[in-house]
Design a protein around this motif. Structure first.
Motif, mmCIF file in Angstrom:
data_model
loop_
_atom_site.group_PDB
_atom_site.id
_atom_site.type_symbol
_atom_site.label_atom_id
_atom_site.label_comp_id
_atom_site.label_asym_id
_atom_site.label_seq_id
_atom_site.Cartn_x
_atom_site.Cartn_y
_atom_site.Cartn_z
ATOM 1 N N TRP A 62 -3.224 13.465 -0.546
ATOM 2 C CA TRP A 62 -2.137 13.936 -1.403
ATOM 3 C C TRP A 62 -2.214 13.233 -2.747
ATOM 4 C CZ3 TRP A 62 3.055 13.924 1.832
ATOM 5 C CH2 TRP A 62 2.880 14.716 2.972
ATOM 6 N N ILE A 63 -2.081 14.020 -3.815
ATOM 7 C CA ILE A 63 -2.086 13.492 -5.187
ATOM 8 C C ILE A 63 -0.870 14.042 -5.913
ATOM 9 C CG2 ILE A 63 -3.337 13.477 -7.385
ATOM 10 C CD1 ILE A 63 -5.925 13.754 -5.720
ATOM 11 N N GLU A 64 -0.167 13.173 -6.608
ATOM 12 C CA GLU A 64 1.020 13.604 -7.342
ATOM 13 C C GLU A 64 0.606 14.461 -8.539
ATOM 14 O OE1 GLU A 64 2.847 9.933 -8.329
ATOM 15 O OE2 GLU A 64 3.564 9.543 -6.280
ATOM 16 N N PHE A 101 0.844 -1.193 0.000
ATOM 17 C CA PHE A 101 0.000 0.000 0.000
ATOM 18 C C PHE A 101 0.879 1.242 0.000
ATOM 19 C CE2 PHE A 101 -2.810 -3.276 1.549
ATOM 20 C CZ PHE A 101 -3.979 -3.024 0.838
ATOM 21 N N MET A 102 1.465 1.508 -1.170
ATOM 22 C CA MET A 102 2.309 2.689 -1.354
ATOM 23 C C MET A 102 1.525 3.846 -1.977
ATOM 24 S SD MET A 102 5.117 1.714 -0.081
ATOM 25 C CE MET A 102 6.161 3.081 -0.563
ATOM 26 N N ARG A 113 -1.555 9.350 -3.541
ATOM 27 C CA ARG A 113 -0.416 8.948 -2.707
ATOM 28 C C ARG A 113 -0.745 8.833 -1.228
ATOM 29 N NH1 ARG A 113 2.389 7.098 0.011
ATOM 30 N NH2 ARG A 113 4.634 7.127 0.298
ATOM 31 N N VAL A 114 -1.635 9.661 -0.708
ATOM 32 C CA VAL A 114 -1.914 9.700 0.732
ATOM 33 C C VAL A 114 -3.405 9.886 0.971
ATOM 34 C CG1 VAL A 114 -1.658 11.109 2.842
ATOM 35 C CG2 VAL A 114 0.356 10.586 1.439
ATOM 36 N N ILE A 115 -3.970 9.084 1.868
ATOM 37 C CA ILE A 115 -5.254 9.378 2.508
ATOM 38 C C ILE A 115 -5.050 9.121 3.994
ATOM 39 C CG2 ILE A 115 -7.710 8.881 2.745
ATOM 40 C CD1 ILE A 115 -7.755 7.840 -0.077
#
Length: 232
Positions: free
Chosen positions: A118-120, A34-35, A41-43
């Protein structure tokens, strides 16, 4: 492909003033399976003690979306922005080539409960920017809150990603068409719902979908709020 990410399986961070759950690897929590999911990228699901928060720190080359579940978030940044994000409001901060900011629970008596996402970005080292909008008066089942072009008065993001806020009353349902070669992540913010015929998702659960199809959501037992991420 469908994969369920149960809330109880997420990483955890306990810092006294912050109680965090990590859907994907973050900080000292690492899980090679779960990278992230696509460019999501992040929740992080954060509960912040009254009067506490994140002191000034920096970000680069990340699209940061804040979804308030309950409470009020006080935000300040190096662009000169000073604001309070309340329940029903969405914040988008494009970190670009670099931004400094702080985030605190605006209340000295109530908890702050939020999702930090977070989204790249599709392009790096752009000028940083900040947006905020109140969606609390929109009571539709499905509301576009973030998109690449700001479609339907949504907030803009520097990536080919659409984020929808979904709201279902008890026994309501709706369908969402996931186009071919697109992917979806579902994140439950409040309540519980059923995906398809028999996949039950509770608060904090996530669901990855990598097959273009008609997605069916229903709330047979309780009201539900969740996010749909439509990803390339």
């Amino acid at each position: 492909m469908i994969h369920i990410r149960k809330s109880s399986d997420r990483g955890k961070g306990e810092f006294g003033w912050l109680h965090a759950k990590y859907t994907f690897s973050f900080g000292e929590y690492y899980d090679s399976l779960f990278m992230g999911f696509r460019n999501l990228r992040v929740i992080n699901e954060d509960k912040v003690e009254p009067g506490q928060g994140f002191p000034t720190h920096g970000h680069r080359n990340m699209e940061i979306v804040t979804f308030i579940i309950s409470g009020n978030l006080e935000h300040r940044d190096s662009l000169g922005t000073g604001s309070v994000i309340r329940e029903g409001e969405i914040q988008v901060m494009s970190a670009g080539k670099g931004i400094q900011h702080s985030e605190f629970n605006h209340s000295n008596s109530e908890f702050l409960h939020l999702l930090q996402i977070w989204i790249e970005p599709i392009v790096k080292n752009q000028e940083p920017s900040y947006q905020q909008k109140d969606f609390s008066q929109i009571n539709e089942k499905l509301t576009l809150i973030v998109s690449p072009e700001g479609t339907r008065d949504s907030l803009k993001i520097k990536q080919d990603v659409k984020i929808y806020k979904a709201m279902l009353a008890v026994q309501e349902s709706f369908q969402y068409k996931l186009e071919r070669d697109r992917h979806a992540w579902i994140q439950i913010a409040i309540g519980s719902m059923t995906f398809g015929d028999n996949i039950i998702l509770e608060q904090g659960d996530g669901l990855a979908i990598s097959e273009g199809d008609i997605l069916v959501f229903s709330a047979p037992k309780s009201p539900c709020q969740f996010l749909i991420f439509d990803l390339p």
